[in-house]
Design an enzyme around this catalytic site. Structure first.
Site, PDB file in Angstrom:
ATOM      1  N   SER A  48       0.834  -1.213   0.000  1.00  0.00           N
ATOM      2  CA  SER A  48       0.000   0.000   0.000  1.00  0.00           C
ATOM      3  C   SER A  48       0.865   1.259   0.000  1.00  0.00           C
ATOM      4  O   SER A  48       0.601   2.223  -0.722  1.00  0.00           O
ATOM      5  CB  SER A  48      -0.887   0.028   1.243  1.00  0.00           C
TER       6      SER A  48
ATOM      7  N   ARG B 212       1.520   4.328  -2.967  1.00  0.00           N
ATOM      8  CA  ARG B 212       1.280   5.742  -2.661  1.00  0.00           C
ATOM      9  C   ARG B 212       2.554   6.562  -2.818  1.00  0.00           C
ATOM     10  O   ARG B 212       2.508   7.733  -3.207  1.00  0.00           O
ATOM     11  CB  ARG B 212       0.709   5.871  -1.244  1.00  0.00           C
TER      12      ARG B 212
ATOM     13  N   GLY C 270      -6.038  -3.611  -7.717  1.00  0.00           N
ATOM     14  CA  GLY C 270      -7.188  -2.772  -7.383  1.00  0.00           C
ATOM     15  C   GLY C 270      -6.749  -1.421  -6.842  1.00  0.00           C
ATOM     16  O   GLY C 270      -7.382  -0.392  -7.107  1.00  0.00           O
TER      17      GLY C 270
ATOM     18  N   ARG D 280     -13.944  -7.002 -10.789  1.00  0.00           N
ATOM     19  CA  ARG D 280     -14.080  -6.343  -9.483  1.00  0.00           C
ATOM     20  C   ARG D 280     -14.879  -5.036  -9.566  1.00  0.00           C
ATOM     21  O   ARG D 280     -14.850  -4.348 -10.589  1.00  0.00           O
ATOM     22  CB  ARG D 280     -12.682  -6.122  -8.885  1.00  0.00           C
TER      23      ARG D 280
ATOM     24  N   SER E  30     -13.208   1.213   3.268  1.00  0.00           N
ATOM     25  CA  SER E  30     -12.245   0.888   2.212  1.00  0.00           C
ATOM     26  C   SER E  30     -11.246   2.014   2.043  1.00  0.00           C
ATOM     27  O   SER E  30     -11.614   3.140   1.714  1.00  0.00           O
ATOM     28  CB  SER E  30     -12.980   0.642   0.893  1.00  0.00           C
TER      29      SER E  30
ATOM     30  N   GLN F  75      -9.185   2.168  -0.284  1.00  0.00           N
ATOM     31  CA  GLN F  75      -9.086   2.503  -1.711  1.00  0.00           C
ATOM     32  C   GLN F  75     -10.137   3.551  -2.084  1.00  0.00           C
ATOM     33  O   GLN F  75      -9.847   4.496  -2.819  1.00  0.00           O
ATOM     34  CB  GLN F  75      -9.224   1.236  -2.549  1.00  0.00           C
TER      35      GLN F  75
ATOM     36  N   ASP G  25      -6.695  -8.267   4.536  1.00  0.00           N
ATOM     37  CA  ASP G  25      -5.923  -9.121   3.609  1.00  0.00           C
ATOM     38  C   ASP G  25      -5.358 -10.359   4.306  1.00  0.00           C
ATOM     39  O   ASP G  25      -4.776 -11.225   3.647  1.00  0.00           O
ATOM     40  CB  ASP G  25      -4.776  -8.317   2.984  1.00  0.00           C
TER      41      ASP G  25
ATOM     42  N   ARG H   9      -2.607 -14.251  -2.173  1.00  0.00           N
ATOM     43  CA  ARG H   9      -2.778 -14.533  -0.740  1.00  0.00           C
ATOM     44  C   ARG H   9      -3.346 -15.944  -0.520  1.00  0.00           C
ATOM     45  O   ARG H   9      -3.050 -16.580   0.498  1.00  0.00           O
ATOM     46  CB  ARG H   9      -3.639 -13.466  -0.079  1.00  0.00           C
TER      47      ARG H   9
END
Ligand code: S3P
Length: 436
Positions: free
Chosen positions: A25, A29, A97, A125, A172, A174, A323, A397
């Site tokens: 993540s 970013r 995603g 998705r 979320s 996201q 996750d 995963r």
């Protein structure tokens, strides 16, 4: 590409140190926000894995200069806060995603056309959760199934975006991040509230770029940003990913005789649900060398094998371990007693339907051990585990969780194992090394 891989039973536990790869993540970013600056940013411990490389390709297509000094070290130089350029090709988010949703937010606010694609999983998705609130801000996003699925196109907003106050039905990061990125370019403040606080890496990194985000309960607010106020830091150090450390936290707990030291794990409190759950289950974990690096908490974690017991958890903790459910399910299967997980409906819209994948594949290894309920799992721990051939669904995963379950049981044959390259390319190598 390997079509199958055999993971053998681990007989004497796992021993040694693991340098945990960079946080996925935060790596995404770091490249996105640096690409909006006008001075170079030196990023270290970057996650060199497919998802983050999709973000790198995306920012390059938008005109940022990105140069790798090594796999995990790169310099990103943007053309300023208003300097993104119209991409000459379709942006391919691959399996990611995070790349797609955050870039939809950022590019909704730009004065040029962009189009997105991705792999088969990403085409399935839901993107409406981002497209809908962005449209309320004035964004023009078009795609399949009522503008909610790839392929998607973004057309410049007429008259620019306006800030909104949005109550997201899902917790979320996201969704929140897409709206914060769009909100930087909007007229007036943008507020996003969510049912429970999701990971806050965007907020923390924006602060390092001179952009304050205000929090009140589960709501965050960003004001429109003046280009002069946006100041890229000279360096960003990415901590290790607790979502990757999770496989070793569980393996170290359930494989008798194990003792592991996990180096440089990000322990931001919006991500540490797995530590809470494993501790509830009786795991022997110790955080040492706790520190703050690049605005994020980090620590080394010692884990030692010991008996686990079943537990119960639900929606409130879910964003802090979203996750990690597949690998927590492995811990539950090897624990004494039942584990009940609820409030996990979001797992149905991850890289694959992870609740269905866990039920389908884990039951091949331990028949009857897993039942799915609408928004979760009931796992009967302590049953015998046999060797079986399992499918990864091309979900990183699921693949890593099956590998640890097989190692704890009688071995496993994985069909389509290479998907670990999405987040942890060195995973199988680390497993081999630690088994000595
Ligand atoms: C991520 C947020 C989470 C997580 C994903 C990465 C991020 O997704 O599952 O792997 O980097 O913002 P949601 O925000 O959709 O829950």
């Amino acid at each position: 590409m390997a079509e199958i891989m055999t993971i053998d039973k681990v007989c004497r536990g796992l021993q040694g140190e693991v340098a945990i790869p960079g946080d996925k993540s935060i790596s995404h970013r770091s490249v996105m926000l640096s690409g909006l600056g006008s001075t170079p940013v030196h990023i270290t411990n970057f996650l060199h894995a497919q998802d983050c490389l999709s973000t790198v390709a995306c920012l390059r297509a938008l005109g940022a200069e990105i140069e790798f000094q090594s796999d995990t070290e790169l310099t990103v130089k943007g053309n300023g806060f208003h300097g993104l350029q119209e991409p000459g090709t379709v942006i391919d988010a691959g399996n990611s995603g995070t790349t797609l949703r955050l870039m939809m937010g950022l590019l909704s606010a730009q004065p040029f056309f962009s189009a997105f694609t991705g792999d088969a999983s990403l085409h399935r998705r839901p993107m409406g959760r981002v497209a809908k609130p962005l449209s309320l801000m004035g964004a023009r996003i078009y795609g399949r199934e009522g503008n909610s699925k790839l392929p998607l196109a973004v057309v410049p907003a007429e008259g620019g975006l306006k800030g909104i106050s949005y109550e997201s039905p899902v917790a979320s990061a996201q969704v929140k991040s897409a709206l914060l990125l769009a909100g930087m370019y909007a007229d007036g403040p943008t507020t996003v509230s969510e049912p429970f606080v999701s990971r806050d890496h965007t907020e923390r990194m924006l602060a390092a770029f001179g952009v304050p985000v205000r929090r009140e309960g589960t709501a965050v607010t960003i004001d429109s940003v003046m280009a002069e106020a946006y100041k890229a830091p000279a360096a960003i150090e990415v901590p290790g990913d607790i979502s990757s450390a999770a496989y070793w936290l569980v393996a170290g707990s359930v494989l008798p005789g194990s003792k592991l030291l996990l180096k440089n794990v990000g322990v931001n409190e919006t991500r540490t649900g797995i530590l809470e759950v494993l501790e509830q289950m009786g795991a022997k974990l110790e955080l040492v060398n706790e520190r703050v690096s690049g605005g994020e908490a980090a620590a080394d974690i010692c884990v030692e094998a010991g008996p686990l017991k079943g537990t119960e958890f639900g929606a409130e903790i879910m964003p802090r371990l979203i996750d990690e459910i597949p690998i927590i399910a492995v811990a539950a299967l090897l624990a004494e007693g039942d584990t009940i997980i609820t409030g996990a409906g979001e797992l149905r819209v991850k890289e694959t339907d992870r609740l269905a994948a866990i039920e389908q594949e884990f039951n091949k290894l331990s028949p009857g051990a897993v039942e799915t309920i609408e928004d979760g799992l009931v796992i009967h721990g302590g049953r015998p585990i046999q060797k079986a051939r399992c499918f990864t669904y091309d979900d990183h995963r699921i693949a890593m969780s099956l590998a640890i379950l097989g190692a704890a049981g009688d071995g496993v044959v994985l069909e389509r194992p290479d998907c670990v390259n999405i987040s942890y390319p060195a995973f199988y190598g680390d497993l081999e090394r630690l088994r000595g």
